[in-house]
Structure formats: C-alpha cells, structure tokens
Design a protein around this motif. Structure first.
Motif, PDB file in Angstrom:
ATOM      1  N   GLN A 270       0.807  -1.217   0.000  1.00 18.82           N
ATOM      2  CA  GLN A 270       0.000   0.000   0.000  1.00 18.82           C
ATOM      3  C   GLN A 270       0.846   1.276   0.000  1.00 18.82           C
ATOM      4  N   ASN A 271       2.145   1.137   0.251  1.00 14.59           N
ATOM      5  CA  ASN A 271       3.007   2.321   0.283  1.00 14.59           C
ATOM      6  C   ASN A 271       3.118   2.944  -1.102  1.00 14.59           C
ATOM      7  N   THR A 272       3.138   4.263  -1.147  1.00 11.98           N
ATOM      8  CA  THR A 272       3.291   4.957  -2.425  1.00 11.98           C
ATOM      9  C   THR A 272       4.721   5.411  -2.665  1.00 11.98           C
ATOM     10  N   GLY A 273       5.588   5.218  -1.675  1.00  7.90           N
ATOM     11  CA  GLY A 273       6.990   5.601  -1.802  1.00  7.90           C
ATOM     12  C   GLY A 273       7.805   4.980  -0.686  1.00  7.90           C
ATOM     13  N   PRO A 274       9.056   5.396  -0.521  1.00  3.75           N
ATOM     14  CA  PRO A 274       9.925   4.859   0.537  1.00  3.75           C
ATOM     15  C   PRO A 274       9.416   5.207   1.934  1.00  3.75           C
ATOM     16  N   PHE A 275       9.951   4.505   2.939  1.00  2.00           N
ATOM     17  CA  PHE A 275       9.634   4.823   4.331  1.00  2.00           C
ATOM     18  C   PHE A 275      10.909   5.136   5.092  1.00  2.00           C
ATOM     19  N   GLU A 339       1.187  10.837  -4.230  1.00  2.00           N
ATOM     20  CA  GLU A 339       1.220  10.295  -5.580  1.00  2.00           C
ATOM     21  C   GLU A 339       2.250   9.171  -5.660  1.00  2.00           C
ATOM     22  N   TRP A 340       1.904   8.095  -6.354  1.00  2.00           N
ATOM     23  CA  TRP A 340       2.777   6.920  -6.481  1.00  2.00           C
ATOM     24  C   TRP A 340       4.101   7.294  -7.134  1.00  2.00           C
ATOM     25  N   SER A 341       5.205   6.864  -6.519  1.00  2.00           N
ATOM     26  CA  SER A 341       6.529   7.022  -7.130  1.00  2.00           C
ATOM     27  C   SER A 341       7.051   5.646  -7.498  1.00  2.00           C
ATOM     28  N   THR A 342       7.599   5.505  -8.684  1.00  2.00           N
ATOM     29  CA  THR A 342       8.090   4.213  -9.156  1.00  2.00           C
ATOM     30  C   THR A 342       9.296   3.777  -8.345  1.00  2.00           C
ATOM     31  N   PRO A 343       9.311   2.558  -7.789  1.00  2.00           N
ATOM     32  CA  PRO A 343      10.481   2.077  -7.038  1.00  2.00           C
ATOM     33  C   PRO A 343      11.712   2.020  -7.941  1.00  2.00           C
ATOM     34  N   THR A 344      12.820   2.549  -7.456  1.00  2.00           N
ATOM     35  CA  THR A 344      14.061   2.533  -8.223  1.00  2.00           C
ATOM     36  C   THR A 344      15.198   1.866  -7.464  1.00  2.00           C
TER      37      THR A 344
END
Length: 367
Positions: A270-275, A339-344
C-alpha cells in the motif's frame, strides 16, 4: 549447514526444496476471482489452479481476501479459525507459499525472503538473473516449480552479499524522550494490530492530513481518537523525522509503532513511496536492523538503532535477528496518500564499508 548469523541470516537449505511437494490430498480452494466476478481468465493462458464452483471453501486469497470471503467461508470449518489456519498452512506448504503469512516464516531462509515477490517477478529472475530457463519455458511454470528452480540456482551460485548501511542519527535528547514514551506505551498496549507481522505490540497512527480527507467517516473519527490517545508519542516521533528529513516529516501519512518486531519478510503493497524506520531499545549494536533486498544477489542491513534509515518497503524487507532477551521498539514513517513514485532503489545511502561488508557476508551467510 550453518545457522543464520546476527548480520541478517541470509541463508537457505535443501529443506526448502522439500517443502515444494504438493499435498495432493487437499481439495483446492475456490477461485476468488470466480467468486467475486463469476469468471476467471488467468494470465499467459495457464489453467487456474483453483476451483470454479459456488460453495463454502477457503478462497484463493485466504485470510488476506478483500472480498469478504475470509469471513464467509469460515463456516466450511465449523467456525473453527484454528482449523481454517491449519488448512492454509498445509496448502501453502504444498509449494504455493511458505507459511500462512510473513509472521510465520523463518526470515533466515532464502525462500522466506523470496516469498513476498509475485510469481511473475520470480519467473523474470529465473530467466534474467540466472539464465536458468527460457522465457517461454518460465511462463509455463507454476509458482512451486519456479521457486524450486530458483532455489537450486541460488545454491549453485553461492550466498548473497550483505552490505551494511547506516541511517541518519537522531539527537540523544529526543531518543531518550521517545524511549520513555515507548516504554509507557508498551505497558498499556499489548495488542498486535497487524497480525501478519510477528510483534508483541503493533499500532498504526494516522496523520491528521490523512483522516481529515473524510472527517465524517467512522474510520476518520476512530483514527482521530487513536491519535489523541498517543499525541505525545506522535509529537516526539514527528520531531525526530523533522531533524533528518523535514520535507518527508511534513508528508508522511502514517506511523507504525512496534515492540518486539521480529523477522517477517514482506512487501508494503500500500506504500506509495519509501519509508523511514528507527529502532530504539537495549538490544545490542549491530543487530536488529532492517534487512532489504537490493538485487537478486545483494541484501542491505540498514542500521536503524538510534537512527532513521530510509528504505523502499516495496522491496522485500524484514528485521534482522537480535538478542531475544532485550527490548526493541521501532517507529516506521510511511506514505499511502501521496502520488505513487516508481520504485528505483531499495536503499538511499552508501554502504558503510563495501570491502568489509562483502568479507563479512562470505563468512556469515550460506547457501
């Protein structure tokens, strides 16, 4: 085989392959998609492994089903949740997944560390990282076959490298205040609100910015009451993240507070980015960090003791071993409304010492 080491226990044994034999005596669960939509069209033209018939039986998503099937089908086991859980334990042991949830998996096993990935990712790894199958061949394989081949490929290549990374330090005064508040919280809170994760206590606090989006809903009112009950803890945690990353501190939507969090390899879907994660307590230095997969052959051990480490939880991650007789608290700051950020990348800091980390990995991990 060597036992898992305190650096993270990245290991696997031939016992894992023994778990891949399907228990043919079990009746397959009902297809969740069929139950919800009346039809099912699996990808890549493969036959659906689940039953397309109406009736009471565990659906294919098991206890994590969002369609309400988990509650509806309990009647198939006479209302006995223990019997239902035992069914999933046997079914998952048949090669589908190891254990009913991350909480029940041995984090020192390579298979447990790979389980969070969807089968499509494991197929791609088999082809791209190991060259152990052609694309067409891999697409025809079920999860059990893919996992078996992948484990054999890892065994032939050797152990994964463990690199060590350190989070950003938090001021001593804030750490001391947080420890006092966390100890008080643990005295009155002994419930794990996220049972798929192994922890003595686990609670999630939502930010006002999140629950104020729907202020009149029951969930929003409950979130507001819970935050009010933990206001000092929230304020201290907010001050800590502001020291390290003020911008993230203004945008995180939820805070997970835990005591006794162990192992539990998982992905935060459910995360939209890093934590950001920080751990506090009297557990030994060098233990109890956040382990996260950086690539097929590299795992990072992020030191979060008295520090805030940034990790992308959309890669498999878990808590490294630590002295079970000591106390470990953790604070996890994450986002679900941005907003969703693509995992890199899984980590955002340079390794402490690449040469020594690689050397340590060769003696503390084993395939």
């Amino acid at each position: 085989m060597m036992a898992a080491a305190a650096s993270g226990g990245v290991t696997h044994t031939t016992e894992e392959e023994g778990c891949l034999a399907t228990e043919a005596s079990l009746t397959p669960p009902l297809c969740c998609f069929f139950l919800a939509h009346g039809s099912c069209t699996p990808a890549r033209g493969q036959p659906c492994p689940f039953r397309h018939v109406p009736g009471e039986s565990p659906c294919s998503f098991g206890p994590t089903c969002k369609q309400g099937h988990a509650d509806r089908v309990l009647g198939a086991f006479g209302g006995d949740p223990v019997a239902l859980a035992a069914f999933w334990q046997r079914w998952n042991a048949g090669g589908k997944k190891l254990g009913a949830s991350p909480a029940t998996r041995d984090a020192s096993l390579l298979r447990s560390q790979l389980e969070p990935w969807p089968t499509a990712v494991l197929r791609a790894r088999l082809v791209d990282d190991f060259g152990a199958a052609r694309v067409e061949e891999a697409e025809a394989l079920g999860r059990a076959e893919v996992m078996g081949r992948l484990l054999r490929a890892y065994a032939e290549r050797g152990p994964r490298t463990v690199i060590r990374v350190s989070g950003a330090p938090v001021s001593q005064l804030l750490r001391e205040q947080l420890l006092v508040e966390l100890a008080s919280w643990a005295e009155r809170h002994t419930v794990n609100h996220r049972p798929s994760i192994a922890a003595q206590s686990y609670v999630i606090l939502r930010s006002p910015a999140e629950f104020s989006l729907k202020p009149d809903s029951k969930k929003a009112r409950a979130a507001a009451r819970k935050l009010a009950q933990h206001q000092r803890l929230w304020d201290l945690a907010s001050a800590a993240i502001a020291e390290v990353d003020a911008e993230f501190g203004r945008r995180f939507s939820a805070l997970a507070v835990t005591c006794g969090f162990t192992g539990s390899p998982h992905i935060d879907k459910q995360n939209t980015g890093p934590f950001y994660g920080m751990s506090l307590g009297d557990f030994p230095d060098g233990q109890g960090g956040v382990m996260v997969e950086c690539s097929a052959m590299v795992v990072a051990h992020v030191n979060t003791k008295n520090r805030l480490g940034k990790v992308d939880g959309r890669f498999p991650h878990w808590v490294a071993p630590y002295d079970a007789g000591r106390r470990r608290f953790s604070l996890i700051y994450y986002q679900t409304t941005e907003e969703w950020s693509t995992p890199t990348t899984a980590i955002f800091a340079s390794p402490d010492d690449v040469s020594s980390a690689s050397r340590d990995a060769t003696v503390t991990t084993e395939c």
